[in-house]
Design a protein around this motif. Structure first.
Motif, PDB file in Angstrom:
ATOM      1  N   ILE A 135       0.831  -1.204   0.000  1.00 42.60           N
ATOM      2  CA  ILE A 135       0.000   0.000   0.000  1.00 42.60           C
ATOM      3  C   ILE A 135       0.865   1.253   0.000  1.00 42.60           C
ATOM      4  O   ILE A 135       0.585   2.225  -0.713  1.00 42.60           O
ATOM      5  CB  ILE A 135      -0.960  -0.013   1.211  1.00 42.60           C
ATOM      6  CG1 ILE A 135      -2.012  -1.107   1.021  1.00 42.60           C
ATOM      7  CG2 ILE A 135      -1.630   1.341   1.392  1.00 42.60           C
ATOM      8  CD1 ILE A 135      -2.957  -1.271   2.186  1.00 42.60           C
ATOM      9  N   THR A 136       1.945   1.231   0.784  1.00 44.96           N
ATOM     10  CA  THR A 136       2.847   2.382   0.839  1.00 44.96           C
ATOM     11  C   THR A 136       3.464   2.663  -0.532  1.00 44.96           C
ATOM     12  O   THR A 136       3.590   3.828  -0.949  1.00 44.96           O
ATOM     13  CB  THR A 136       3.966   2.126   1.870  1.00 44.96           C
ATOM     14  OG1 THR A 136       3.379   1.904   3.152  1.00 44.96           O
ATOM     15  CG2 THR A 136       4.896   3.323   1.954  1.00 44.96           C
ATOM     16  N   LEU A 137       3.842   1.618  -1.239  1.00 46.86           N
ATOM     17  CA  LEU A 137       4.486   1.779  -2.546  1.00 46.86           C
ATOM     18  C   LEU A 137       3.505   2.184  -3.645  1.00 46.86           C
ATOM     19  O   LEU A 137       3.932   2.640  -4.709  1.00 46.86           O
ATOM     20  CB  LEU A 137       5.193   0.477  -2.944  1.00 46.86           C
ATOM     21  CG  LEU A 137       6.358   0.038  -2.058  1.00 46.86           C
ATOM     22  CD1 LEU A 137       6.910  -1.310  -2.521  1.00 46.86           C
ATOM     23  CD2 LEU A 137       7.464   1.089  -2.055  1.00 46.86           C
ATOM     24  N   ASN A 138       2.212   2.004  -3.397  1.00 45.20           N
ATOM     25  CA  ASN A 138       1.220   2.282  -4.444  1.00 45.20           C
ATOM     26  C   ASN A 138       0.198   3.332  -4.011  1.00 45.20           C
ATOM     27  O   ASN A 138      -0.956   3.295  -4.451  1.00 45.20           O
ATOM     28  CB  ASN A 138       0.495   0.986  -4.825  1.00 45.20           C
ATOM     29  CG  ASN A 138       1.396  -0.028  -5.497  1.00 45.20           C
ATOM     30  OD1 ASN A 138       1.682   0.074  -6.688  1.00 45.20           O
ATOM     31  ND2 ASN A 138       1.872  -1.000  -4.726  1.00 45.20           N
ATOM     32  N   LYS A 139       0.622   4.252  -3.173  1.00 39.79           N
ATOM     33  CA  LYS A 139      -0.304   5.253  -2.638  1.00 39.79           C
ATOM     34  C   LYS A 139      -1.020   6.038  -3.737  1.00 39.79           C
ATOM     35  O   LYS A 139      -2.199   6.353  -3.625  1.00 39.79           O
ATOM     36  CB  LYS A 139       0.460   6.233  -1.746  1.00 39.79           C
ATOM     37  CG  LYS A 139       0.506   5.825  -0.294  1.00 39.79           C
ATOM     38  CD  LYS A 139       1.120   6.944   0.500  1.00 39.79           C
ATOM     39  CE  LYS A 139       1.221   6.567   1.965  1.00 39.79           C
ATOM     40  NZ  LYS A 139       1.799   7.670   2.765  1.00 39.79           N
ATOM     41  N   GLY A 140      -0.294   6.364  -4.792  1.00 44.19           N
ATOM     42  CA  GLY A 140      -0.877   7.183  -5.846  1.00 44.19           C
ATOM     43  C   GLY A 140      -1.679   6.409  -6.864  1.00 44.19           C
ATOM     44  O   GLY A 140      -2.276   7.006  -7.780  1.00 44.19           O
ATOM     45  N   GLN A 147      -7.466  -3.056  -5.353  1.00 45.31           N
ATOM     46  CA  GLN A 147      -7.180  -4.482  -5.552  1.00 45.31           C
ATOM     47  C   GLN A 147      -6.511  -5.084  -4.321  1.00 45.31           C
ATOM     48  O   GLN A 147      -6.884  -6.183  -3.869  1.00 45.31           O
ATOM     49  CB  GLN A 147      -6.282  -4.676  -6.768  1.00 45.31           C
ATOM     50  CG  GLN A 147      -5.953  -6.139  -7.051  1.00 45.31           C
ATOM     51  CD  GLN A 147      -4.941  -6.310  -8.165  1.00 45.31           C
ATOM     52  OE1 GLN A 147      -4.722  -5.399  -8.946  1.00 45.31           O
ATOM     53  NE2 GLN A 147      -4.315  -7.475  -8.220  1.00 45.31           N
ATOM     54  N   ILE A 148      -5.527  -4.393  -3.752  1.00 50.49           N
ATOM     55  CA  ILE A 148      -4.831  -4.885  -2.560  1.00 50.49           C
ATOM     56  C   ILE A 148      -5.805  -5.020  -1.400  1.00 50.49           C
ATOM     57  O   ILE A 148      -5.798  -6.017  -0.664  1.00 50.49           O
ATOM     58  CB  ILE A 148      -3.666  -3.932  -2.188  1.00 50.49           C
ATOM     59  CG1 ILE A 148      -2.584  -3.951  -3.263  1.00 50.49           C
ATOM     60  CG2 ILE A 148      -3.068  -4.323  -0.836  1.00 50.49           C
ATOM     61  CD1 ILE A 148      -1.523  -2.881  -3.073  1.00 50.49           C
ATOM     62  N   MET A 205      -1.117   3.738   4.597  1.00 47.15           N
ATOM     63  CA  MET A 205      -1.475   5.116   4.252  1.00 47.15           C
ATOM     64  C   MET A 205      -0.853   6.127   5.211  1.00 47.15           C
ATOM     65  O   MET A 205      -1.034   7.327   5.066  1.00 47.15           O
ATOM     66  CB  MET A 205      -2.998   5.277   4.262  1.00 47.15           C
ATOM     67  CG  MET A 205      -3.735   4.343   3.304  1.00 47.15           C
ATOM     68  SD  MET A 205      -3.232   4.524   1.577  1.00 47.15           S
ATOM     69  CE  MET A 205      -4.008   6.088   1.166  1.00 47.15           C
ATOM     70  N   GLU A 206      -0.111   5.597   6.227  1.00 49.20           N
ATOM     71  CA  GLU A 206       0.597   6.419   7.221  1.00 49.20           C
ATOM     72  C   GLU A 206      -0.350   7.353   7.968  1.00 49.20           C
ATOM     73  O   GLU A 206      -0.057   8.529   8.185  1.00 49.20           O
ATOM     74  CB  GLU A 206       1.728   7.202   6.564  1.00 49.20           C
ATOM     75  CG  GLU A 206       2.805   6.309   5.962  1.00 49.20           C
ATOM     76  CD  GLU A 206       3.991   7.087   5.433  1.00 49.20           C
ATOM     77  OE1 GLU A 206       4.836   7.483   6.252  1.00 49.20           O
ATOM     78  OE2 GLU A 206       4.057   7.283   4.207  1.00 49.20           O
ATOM     79  N   GLU A 207      -1.498   6.807   8.373  1.00 49.03           N
ATOM     80  CA  GLU A 207      -2.446   7.552   9.193  1.00 49.03           C
ATOM     81  C   GLU A 207      -2.773   6.720  10.429  1.00 49.03           C
ATOM     82  O   GLU A 207      -3.848   6.142  10.571  1.00 49.03           O
ATOM     83  CB  GLU A 207      -3.703   7.876   8.386  1.00 49.03           C
ATOM     84  CG  GLU A 207      -3.440   8.878   7.281  1.00 49.03           C
ATOM     85  CD  GLU A 207      -4.716   9.431   6.667  1.00 49.03           C
ATOM     86  OE1 GLU A 207      -4.978  10.639   6.847  1.00 49.03           O
ATOM     87  OE2 GLU A 207      -5.430   8.650   6.009  1.00 49.03           O
TER      88      GLU A 207
END
Length: 499
Positions: A135-140, A147-148, A205-207
């Motif tokens: 998720i971190t690598l595909n934030k945008g 899908q993840i 998502m770093e929240e």
């Protein structure tokens, strides 16, 4: 004021508080009557005030030392504030349950929760690491995030069903009475709740604020439900279900946040995607399950050889030690990012950090361990309600465990920061196997004391093993305190640095 006196500042706060309580008298502890929750409510303001004083003292000493950057201090205080709830929850709920449902049923509750942890770990399957990274690598990339999200929840749904079939077979094998089978089946609600809680999404998502809020919501719901519905011994059957209700509320809340904050809606994924997720997370699952084995197998194996009363005695002592270990969790999380930065700089910086920060903190933990040992009778009185020599003895044996654990933190963090993950996992797996063997032997002959000794020997093995692996893979730590081994500005070599 030097950081090294921090342990003594904490002692100055703790000792006057402890020895002015009505049950800490010169003649020793007296029996505390088996009263309801109302007797504990007046203690909460004092407990919260005590924690705030200790936190303020720690923060002030860290700021005065000048050794830590403001970011680390803020991390420590912020993480500590989150852990306060984890600290108070067992401190308040354990004495209540022991008094209401009794030692025997409390032992059964502890045994079942330890058993359920295996299935929670199976359901998590390492997603908190592997999926968080994806998720971190595909934030945008919104389509990739969707899908993840769907693939992970679908895989967890499959593991939830498969785990229940396995759990049902295990329960039917272990339980002889229909009431106990009913109790165990209700306990699986905790796995259901954990499967819904998307911690990995918020981490990626770093929240993390959502994790803190939902975790607090879960504990409050659980506490309120138990206080309202658990009134007599027979109500022990519903305790784990009420824990599960708290987890389910947290899980539903996380799904709502995911939908409203990130516009994510769950749909079942294809079987091929589920198989891919299972293969992708296999190695992380094995590592996580190894940790669960050596942490939770103590109560499970003891429960196979001893009565539920003995399990209850051990569980109370372990609960006290786990409260102390919450401080180590905060410390580990607060300094780890700083250690990761230091390994990219110079060795002397790590040496200074360990000498001026970790050693004083270790002394503080040692003071805490000594206090637990010295005040074990009074701690037992608080949790059990009357003097109980068996709990006191186990607590004294286990009191050294937090100090052993804090000693391995430098090696633990340096191995991870230097990317020696395989060596790190190897030690944990070996420790898990050793813990199982020791428990099977010592718990059979010495019951709760044998289990406590197994914990100590396992932690010693892991501590020594981590340092051996660090020296073998990156021979730097044993020279950190030797100023002649390298110059003040000597950086890590490529072989020793991050790979």
């Amino acid at each position: 004021m030097c950081l090294a006196i921090l342990p003594f500042k904490c002692s100055q706060i703790l000792f006057p508080y402890l020895f002015t309580r009505r049950w800490f008298k010169a003649k020793g502890p007296k029996r505390v009557s088996n009263q309801n929750l109302r007797n504990f409510i007046p203690l909460l303001p004092n407990a919260i005030t005590l924690i705030r004083k200790i936190k303020t003292a720690i923060q002030q000493q860290l700021l005065n030392s000048g050794l830590l950057k403001n970011r680390i201090v803020k991390n420590f205080v912020s993480l500590g504030s989150i852990q306060v709830l984890n600290f108070l929850f067992p401190l308040f709920l354990t004495p209540y349950l022991v008094r209401v449902v009794g030692i025997n049923h409390f032992g059964l509750i502890s045994f079942s929760q330890a058993l359920i942890t295996y299935f929670v770990t199976l359901n998590d399957y390492g997603f908190n690491l592997s999926t968080t990274r994806e998720i971190t690598l595909n934030k945008g990339n919104r389509s990739k995030i969707v899908q993840i999200y769907c693939d992970t929840l679908s895989t967890k749904a499959f593991l939830l069903g498969a785990g229940f079939l396995l759990f049902l077979a295990l329960v039917l094998l272990l339980s002889k009475h229909s009431e106990t089978v009913y109790f165990y089946l209700l306990s699986y609600s905790m796995v259901v709740g954990q499967s819904l809680f998307s911690v990995w999404l918020f981490q990626g998502m770093e929240e993390m604020k959502y994790i803190s809020f939902i975790n607090a919501l879960s504990k409050v719901v659980t506490l309120v439900l138990i206080l309202l519905l658990v009134k007599e011994q027979q109500d022990y059957v519903y305790v784990n279900l009420l824990y599960g209700c708290g987890f389910i509320v947290a899980g539903i809340a996380s799904l709502v946040v995911a939908q409203r904050r990130y516009h994510l809606t769950f749909r079942f994924s294809k079987w091929a995607n589920i198989v891919f997720q299972l293969k992708e997370g296999w190695h992380i699952f094995i590592s996580n399950f190894s940790v669960t084995l050596y942490i939770k197998s103590n109560i499970v194996i003891l429960g196979l050889f001893a009565s539920k009363e003995i399990v209850g005695f051990y569980s109370i002592a372990e609960s006290v030690i786990n409260i102390v270990r919450q401080v180590l969790v905060v410390y580990f999380q607060a300094i780890y990012p700083h250690i990761c930065r230091l390994v990219l700089q110079v060795k002397a910086d790590i040496r200074a950090f360990i000498r001026k920060v970790h050693i004083p903190f270790s002394l503080m933990v040692l003071v805490g361990c000594v206090m637990v040992f010295a005040l074990s009778e009074y701690i037992t009185l608080f949790f059990v309600g009357y003097p109980q020599a068996k709990v006191t003895t186990v607590l004294k044996v286990l009191s050294i465990v937090p100090f052993i654990v804090v000693l391995n933190i430098p090696a633990n963090q340096l191995l991870l920061a230097l990317n020696h993950k395989k060596a790190y996992s190897r030690i944990l797996m070996a420790g898990s196997v050793l813990n199982l063997l020791l428990n099977l032997a010592l718990s059979y002959y010495f019951l709760a004391i044998g289990t406590a000794v197994s914990v100590i020997l396992t932690e010693l093995f892991i501590t020594v093993g981590l340092y051996v692996m660090l020296e073998k893979n990156s021979p730097t730590f044993t020279r950190l305190f030797n100023s002649t081994a390298f110059g003040k500005g000597t950086p890590f070599s490529k072989k020793e640095g991050l790979r």
